[in-house]
Design an enzyme around this catalytic site. Structure first.
Site, PDB file in Angstrom:
ATOM      1  N   ASP A   1      -1.924   0.849   7.473  1.00 22.39           N
ATOM      2  CA  ASP A   1      -1.331   0.706   6.139  1.00 22.39           C
ATOM      3  C   ASP A   1      -0.905  -0.740   5.884  1.00 22.39           C
ATOM      4  OD1 ASP A   1      -1.519   3.533   5.601  1.00 22.39           O
ATOM      5  OD2 ASP A   1       0.104   3.779   7.048  1.00 22.39           O
TER       6      ASP A   1
ATOM      7  N   GLU B   1      -1.857  -1.242  -5.031  1.00 19.31           N
ATOM      8  CA  GLU B   1      -3.117  -0.556  -5.277  1.00 19.31           C
ATOM      9  C   GLU B   1      -2.913   0.340  -6.490  1.00 19.31           C
ATOM     10  OE1 GLU B   1      -5.933   0.976  -2.014  1.00 19.31           O
ATOM     11  OE2 GLU B   1      -4.916   2.767  -2.686  1.00 19.31           O
TER      12      GLU B   1
ATOM     13  N   ASP C   1       0.880  -1.170   0.000  1.00 18.55           N
ATOM     14  CA  ASP C   1       0.000   0.000   0.000  1.00 18.55           C
ATOM     15  C   ASP C   1       0.918   1.220   0.000  1.00 18.55           C
ATOM     16  OD1 ASP C   1      -2.377   1.552   0.225  1.00 18.55           O
ATOM     17  OD2 ASP C   1      -1.961   1.815   2.350  1.00 18.55           O
TER      18      ASP C   1
END
Lengths: 192, 192
Positions: free
Chosen positions: A166, A94, A34
């Protein structure tokens, strides 16, 4: 830290479909990332064809006032070390498909570039997934909050405690990739 | 490939101002980078306090259909090798301050991130300049074309032939940094 857990029915069905003409390795280690300049989450998930296990998850942090160049160098070197330690087979990120703020997107692009290059240097294929698809895959809704994702990761991977947010997102990205390559998605993902 | 050349009057005045309380090294090697995913220009300029000399300039190219990850990895490894070969003291990049297309800005951000991280890994300070400032510094107008910059680089650095266009832009960025640290700019540049 964790124990293996049976996948939901849809994934199990996909795994059975895959068994027929399997091309993918049955034991796969996926690294989810992430990406962010100040706090990048990383999480490693092992998938043995039937269940998933969290191997590790953590944030890679940069100091709030560090120079952009120092942040990028730190992210790259920390990820390089992480790759050598955990030796994943594939990496999932992502994707960024919607830009609310172009300046933020550019800064995020810097961090993503460093992470992708580091993975490519290690010879790893890199995949990306839309944020809504990740949320949908792990919580059933494309508008889940960070806290909902953290709770789902804790439950789904039998973690002893809530992962840092995260790091939780990173696990969710890794799980989305496992779902996808197991055949839940209609199309096989393409590496970027 | 090139010979040293006297700087314009304004730069010479700045160099004299610098002489009074000089803190900067008199012999400085600056690497300029014109970042792009498919064709990044790099150019190295030596400055001895009075004149500039082009040491090398070239494009680092990626194949049109190469994966993003392969492009980024290639840019990073080529720049790393270039840094080891030419050992610059400081690095200057073109800044991105205006976004016509956020998707393009993001891709450019990926490439810039890799380049900045590679320079930081080599312990080099990195500076950035707005595109209009670079054009203004080397041609006298903020709206100069690529060809005008190539011609000016050939003349200004006594090159035997027109530099490749991205390599020419890289030289222009390096020269802008030399102008700036020589005191032509009102403010000392801040590393990023």
């Amino acid at each position: 830290m964790t124990r293996g857990r049976q996948l939901p029915g849809s994934v199990m069905a996909a795994v059975k479909r895959q068994d027929a003409g399997a091309e993918r390795p049955r034991n796969l280690r996926v690294l989810g990332i992430d990406t962010s300049l100040r706090s990048t989450g990383v999480g490693v998930v092992d998938f043995d064809g039937t269940s998933m296990r969290c191997v590790d998850c953590r944030p890679i942090k940069n100091k709030p006032k560090a120079l952009l160049s120092a942040c990028l160098q730190h992210l790259g070197s920390e990820l390089g070390e992480y790759l050598r330690e955990y030796k994943p087979d594939e990496v999932a990120l992502e994707g960024i498909f919607y830009f609310r703020n172009a300046r933020t997107a550019l800064l995020l692009g810097h961090a993503r570039g460093v992470m992708i290059a580091e993975c490519a240097k290690a010879g790893l294929p890199v995949y990306e997934y839309a944020p809504a698809k990740i949320k949908q895959a792990v919580t059933g809704t494309g508008s889940a909050t960070k806290t909902q994702i953290q709770r789902m990761m804790m439950r789904c991977l039998n973690l002893q405690e809530l992962p840092q947010e995260d790091a939780g997102d990173a696990l969710a990205i890794a799980i989305t990739h496992v779902h996808n390559i197991s055949g839940v998605a209609a199309l096989a993902p393409e590496p970027i």
